[in-house]
Design a protein around this motif. Structure first.
Motif, mmCIF file in Angstrom:
data_model
loop_
_atom_site.group_PDB
_atom_site.id
_atom_site.type_symbol
_atom_site.label_atom_id
_atom_site.label_comp_id
_atom_site.label_asym_id
_atom_site.label_seq_id
_atom_site.Cartn_x
_atom_site.Cartn_y
_atom_site.Cartn_z
ATOM 1 N N GLU A 81 -15.303 43.464 3.551
ATOM 2 C CA GLU A 81 -14.000 44.059 3.237
ATOM 3 C C GLU A 81 -12.931 42.978 3.072
ATOM 4 O O GLU A 81 -11.961 43.146 2.330
ATOM 5 N N LYS A 82 -13.108 41.836 3.722
ATOM 6 C CA LYS A 82 -12.142 40.734 3.668
ATOM 7 C C LYS A 82 -12.038 40.114 2.274
ATOM 8 O O LYS A 82 -11.069 39.437 1.966
ATOM 9 N N TYR A 83 -13.024 40.332 1.424
ATOM 10 C CA TYR A 83 -13.016 39.730 0.093
ATOM 11 C C TYR A 83 -12.183 40.509 -0.926
ATOM 12 O O TYR A 83 -11.953 40.010 -2.023
ATOM 13 N N PHE A 84 -11.738 41.700 -0.577
ATOM 14 C CA PHE A 84 -11.114 42.559 -1.587
ATOM 15 C C PHE A 84 -9.635 42.797 -1.301
ATOM 16 O O PHE A 84 -9.260 43.249 -0.226
ATOM 17 N N ASN A 85 -8.829 42.494 -2.317
ATOM 18 C CA ASN A 85 -7.389 42.709 -2.217
ATOM 19 C C ASN A 85 -7.033 44.178 -2.389
ATOM 20 O O ASN A 85 -6.031 44.633 -1.847
ATOM 21 N N GLU A 86 -7.848 44.895 -3.155
ATOM 22 C CA GLU A 86 -7.588 46.319 -3.361
ATOM 23 C C GLU A 86 -8.876 47.001 -3.803
ATOM 24 O O GLU A 86 -9.695 46.409 -4.503
ATOM 25 N N ILE A 87 -9.005 48.248 -3.384
ATOM 26 C CA ILE A 87 -10.168 49.056 -3.736
ATOM 27 C C ILE A 87 -9.657 50.405 -4.232
ATOM 28 O O ILE A 87 -8.982 51.121 -3.497
ATOM 29 N N VAL A 88 -9.965 50.706 -5.481
ATOM 30 C CA VAL A 88 -9.604 52.004 -6.058
ATOM 31 C C VAL A 88 -10.887 52.823 -6.113
ATOM 32 O O VAL A 88 -11.887 52.392 -6.697
ATOM 33 N N THR A 89 -10.848 53.999 -5.491
ATOM 34 C CA THR A 89 -12.010 54.885 -5.464
ATOM 35 C C THR A 89 -11.668 56.202 -6.147
ATOM 36 O O THR A 89 -10.520 56.435 -6.534
ATOM 37 N N ILE A 90 -12.636 57.072 -6.215
ATOM 38 C CA ILE A 90 -12.434 58.401 -6.788
ATOM 39 C C ILE A 90 -11.361 59.159 -6.011
ATOM 40 O O ILE A 90 -10.679 60.018 -6.552
ATOM 41 N N ASP A 91 -11.171 58.795 -4.736
ATOM 42 C CA ASP A 91 -10.181 59.463 -3.890
ATOM 43 C C ASP A 91 -8.734 59.174 -4.301
ATOM 44 O O ASP A 91 -7.822 59.868 -3.864
ATOM 45 N N ASP A 92 -8.529 58.151 -5.132
ATOM 46 C CA ASP A 92 -7.167 57.758 -5.505
ATOM 47 C C ASP A 92 -6.595 58.563 -6.670
ATOM 48 O O ASP A 92 -5.432 58.358 -7.038
ATOM 49 N N GLY A 93 -7.385 59.447 -7.246
ATOM 50 C CA GLY A 93 -6.859 60.378 -8.239
ATOM 51 C C GLY A 93 -6.807 59.878 -9.673
ATOM 52 O O GLY A 93 -6.308 60.587 -10.538
ATOM 53 N N PHE A 94 -7.299 58.689 -9.939
ATOM 54 C CA PHE A 94 -7.334 58.219 -11.323
ATOM 55 C C PHE A 94 -8.449 58.937 -12.075
ATOM 56 O O PHE A 94 -9.444 59.344 -11.478
ATOM 57 N N PRO A 95 -8.298 59.086 -13.390
ATOM 58 C CA PRO A 95 -9.391 59.678 -14.177
ATOM 59 C C PRO A 95 -10.632 58.793 -14.097
ATOM 60 O O PRO A 95 -10.543 57.589 -13.858
ATOM 61 N N ARG A 96 -11.781 59.409 -14.323
ATOM 62 C CA ARG A 96 -13.052 58.676 -14.264
ATOM 63 C C ARG A 96 -13.155 57.687 -15.430
ATOM 64 O O ARG A 96 -12.565 57.889 -16.491
ATOM 65 N N LYS A 97 -13.922 56.628 -15.204
ATOM 66 C CA LYS A 97 -14.244 55.702 -16.289
ATOM 67 C C LYS A 97 -14.969 56.489 -17.374
ATOM 68 O O LYS A 97 -15.687 57.429 -17.042
ATOM 69 N N PRO A 98 -14.788 56.183 -18.603
ATOM 70 C CA PRO A 98 -14.190 54.989 -19.170
ATOM 71 C C PRO A 98 -12.677 55.054 -19.397
ATOM 72 O O PRO A 98 -12.123 54.189 -20.065
ATOM 73 N N ASN A 99 -12.002 56.052 -18.864
ATOM 74 C CA ASN A 99 -10.545 56.074 -18.947
ATOM 75 C C ASN A 99 -10.019 54.780 -18.321
ATOM 76 O O ASN A 99 -10.496 54.360 -17.267
ATOM 77 N N SER A 100 -9.019 54.178 -18.924
ATOM 78 C CA SER A 100 -8.561 52.858 -18.486
ATOM 79 C C SER A 100 -7.396 52.889 -17.497
ATOM 80 O O SER A 100 -6.894 51.838 -17.108
ATOM 81 N N ALA A 101 -6.963 54.054 -17.047
ATOM 82 C CA ALA A 101 -5.771 54.136 -16.187
ATOM 83 C C ALA A 101 -5.904 53.313 -14.904
ATOM 84 O O ALA A 101 -4.980 52.582 -14.528
ATOM 85 N N ALA A 102 -7.026 53.402 -14.207
ATOM 86 C CA ALA A 102 -7.202 52.640 -12.961
ATOM 87 C C ALA A 102 -7.260 51.146 -13.248
ATOM 88 O O ALA A 102 -6.699 50.338 -12.495
ATOM 89 N N TYR A 103 -7.911 50.766 -14.325
ATOM 90 C CA TYR A 103 -7.982 49.351 -14.698
ATOM 91 C C TYR A 103 -6.587 48.832 -15.040
ATOM 92 O O TYR A 103 -6.228 47.714 -14.666
ATOM 93 N N GLN A 104 -5.824 49.647 -15.750
ATOM 94 C CA GLN A 104 -4.467 49.228 -16.112
ATOM 95 C C GLN A 104 -3.626 49.028 -14.853
ATOM 96 O O GLN A 104 -2.906 48.035 -14.731
ATOM 97 N N TYR A 105 -3.723 49.960 -13.915
ATOM 98 C CA TYR A 105 -3.014 49.836 -12.641
ATOM 99 C C TYR A 105 -3.391 48.526 -11.940
ATOM 100 O O TYR A 105 -2.529 47.750 -11.511
ATOM 101 N N LEU A 106 -4.699 48.257 -11.825
ATOM 102 C CA LEU A 106 -5.161 47.045 -11.149
ATOM 103 C C LEU A 106 -4.772 45.783 -11.919
ATOM 104 O O LEU A 106 -4.400 44.772 -11.322
ATOM 105 N N HIS A 107 -4.829 45.842 -13.233
ATOM 106 C CA HIS A 107 -4.476 44.687 -14.062
ATOM 107 C C HIS A 107 -2.983 44.362 -13.934
ATOM 108 O O HIS A 107 -2.610 43.191 -13.790
ATOM 109 N N GLU A 108 -2.145 45.373 -13.986
ATOM 110 C CA GLU A 108 -0.703 45.138 -13.853
ATOM 111 C C GLU A 108 -0.354 44.557 -12.486
ATOM 112 O O GLU A 108 0.519 43.710 -12.361
#
Length: 190
Positions: free
Chosen positions: A109-136
């Motif tokens: 767990e110490k290696y990860f700055n952030e973890i986005v899971t299905i519980d966070d409410g983003f649409p499923r892949k391949p939708n890019s919303a979660a990636y955009q959030y993490l990229h920004e």
């Protein structure tokens, strides 16, 4: 280098356990290798391919919930890449509890700055919303995944992509194993 990781089949070799579960629920009538290949496309693809019933899906979920972190092994040498990266983030369709139990079991767990899971409410892949959030938020340089749907959102955002153990998708880099990471992605990280 800031890396966005998929979880199942990329950080951890989860598909053998999932293939076994699918086979068990389907009464052993399907070959586990075929199940594995079908799951590598996506879980929803496998569910439709095998025309699984609601009862079978509940049984699969129950069996998955009973998996021990010992049943799920990290890929060899992936920890070296995690240590190398400036930042690591995860985007997965897995639930947070499941992800954290495995990461904590291995002390990762110490290696990860952030973890986005299905519980966070983003649409499923391949939708890019979660990636955009993490990229920004984290300025992602490279996305690593084992399936096409893991890489499509990164490509949409102009992020370099790395396909792990899958030559059947279009990516900037391909890895058969993490021992080759620095050689394969070397020119990008210089």
């Amino acid at each position: 280098m800031n890396i966005l990781w998929d979880f199942d089949g990329t950080l951890f070799d989860t598909y053998p356990a999932y293939s076994s579960i699918f086979s068990r629920v389907m009464g052993g009538e399907s070959d586990e290798k075929e199940i594995y290949e079908t799951l590598k496309v996506s879980f929803s693809h496998a569910i439709h391919f095998y025309n699984l019933s609601e009862n079978q899906l509940r049984e699969i979920a129950a069996l998955e919930n009973n998996l021990s972190p010992n049943d799920i092994q990290p890929f060899e040498k992936v920890e070296e890449v995690l240590k190398f990266a400036d930042k690591n983030v995860i985007m997965t369709h897995k639930d947070r509890k499941g992800v954290m139990s495995i990461l904590e079991h291995y002390g990762w767990e110490k290696y990860f700055n952030e973890i986005v899971t299905i519980d966070d409410g983003f649409p499923r892949k391949p939708n890019s919303a979660a990636y955009q959030y993490l990229h920004e938020k984290h300025h992602i340089d490279l996305a690593i995944g084992d399936r096409e749907l893991d890489l499509i959102p990164a490509k949409e955002l102009g992020i370099k992509t790395c396909s792990f153990q899958n030559q059947h998708v279009v990516a900037d880099y391909y890895l058969a194993n993490y021992s080759d990471f620095f050689k394969t992605v070397g020119e990008f990280i210089k």
